[in-house]
Write an enzyme that holds these catalytic residues in place. Sequence first.
Site, short mmCIF file in Angstrom:
data_model
loop_
_atom_site.label_atom_id
_atom_site.label_comp_id
_atom_site.label_asym_id
_atom_site.label_seq_id
_atom_site.Cartn_x
_atom_site.Cartn_y
_atom_site.Cartn_z
N LYS A 114 0.82 -1.21 0.00
CA LYS A 114 0.00 0.00 0.00
C LYS A 114 0.85 1.26 0.00
O LYS A 114 0.44 2.28 -0.55
CB LYS A 114 -0.96 0.00 1.20
CG LYS A 114 -2.11 -0.98 1.03
CD LYS A 114 -3.27 -0.64 1.96
CE LYS A 114 -4.43 -1.60 1.76
NZ LYS A 114 -5.57 -1.31 2.63
N LYS A 196 -5.92 -11.40 -7.66
CA LYS A 196 -7.18 -11.57 -6.96
C LYS A 196 -8.20 -10.55 -7.50
O LYS A 196 -7.84 -9.42 -7.81
CB LYS A 196 -6.90 -11.30 -5.47
CG LYS A 196 -8.00 -11.69 -4.53
CD LYS A 196 -7.53 -11.52 -3.08
CE LYS A 196 -8.65 -10.96 -2.23
NZ LYS A 196 -8.29 -10.80 -0.81
N LYS A 199 -11.72 -4.83 -5.57
CA LYS A 199 -12.49 -3.62 -5.80
C LYS A 199 -11.59 -2.45 -6.19
O LYS A 199 -12.07 -1.45 -6.69
CB LYS A 199 -13.32 -3.26 -4.56
CG LYS A 199 -12.52 -3.15 -3.27
CD LYS A 199 -13.42 -3.18 -2.05
CE LYS A 199 -12.60 -3.39 -0.79
NZ LYS A 199 -13.40 -3.74 0.36
#
Length: 332
Positions: A114, A196, A199
């Site tokens: 991140k 994966k 969203k």
Amino acid sequence: MDAKKTIFSGIQPSGDLTLGSYMGAIKNWVELSNDYNTYFCIVDMHAITVRQDPASLRKRAISQLAQYIACGLDPADNTIFIQSHVPEHAQLSWVLNCYTMFGELSRMTQFKDKSAKNADNINAGLFTYPALMAADILLYQTDLVPVGEDQKQHVELTRDIAHRFNTIYGDVFKMPEPYIPKVGARIMSLTTPENKMSKSDKDPGGCIYIMDKPEDIMRSFKRAVTDSDTVVKFDPVNKKGVSNLMTIYSTATGKTLEETENEFVGKGYGDFKIAVGEAVVELLRPIREKADDLMKNKDYLVSVYREGAERASKDAYRTLRKVYKKVGFVER
Ligand code: TRP
């Protein structure tokens, strides 16, 4: 005494819920809800470690609640709540911050990922995110934490923090364990099946959302990546796209992978992709309709999240109070 074991899990309202969150998490939660004492949280405090638009965050939190219920989580049998409504999460997370080491947090792969993605906003919350997650879990004396593979490291760290605390102060926290659902439930992107389904996927075609309309779902499945072969066969190493579609089909219909292979012998990928799309449309239709209905009934949703927060807070406070006493805070 409640003999049932306790489960805690949560999803961030940082984006809309996906088919991956349904098949990989929420569907399992529904199955677990009979046999366990369950807490399912909308972790909005985790979501703000990455900048969010306030109006969208608020809307997504409510809509996530409606979708949890529409997926089959009954608020009467599950404690469903919004993290920021239960102040004990922030309170315990501060204490746990003081029992979590800089080195440990630096090793978290999600933090590294991140920070790379949000180089202009590597804030302290992003760094101490796992201490808040540990607080979520430990407040409820949780036995099992259903999470995807990517969150396992955070649950391991939670155990290390709990162990460190218990070693100093005695048995305050129950030792939680990660609970990784059986293989098959890990849903990958339709366009880049090595990743994966997420969203935060930049490619809109790769991700199906629970609330997507049938025509959008069909379009995405028709465009799904397969391979240059023609056989519908489960081979997650060499046929990632096709295997992912098979997993989705089998989870949506309840058919085994073998039954799925047999069903499509001699048929091309075109027919197969349409069949998968249709199965997903039928799976999601009642969920979307129920969630749409619930969204029209704001009073009901408010009553659910208020009651959930009240129940959660009552349980969480018991643990927090013990912790405050142990570390030497003066009782108010
Ligand atoms: N970190 C989790 C994720 O991004 C969400 C989460 C927050 C969570 N607190 C939790 C999951 C506690 C399980 C238990 O997926």
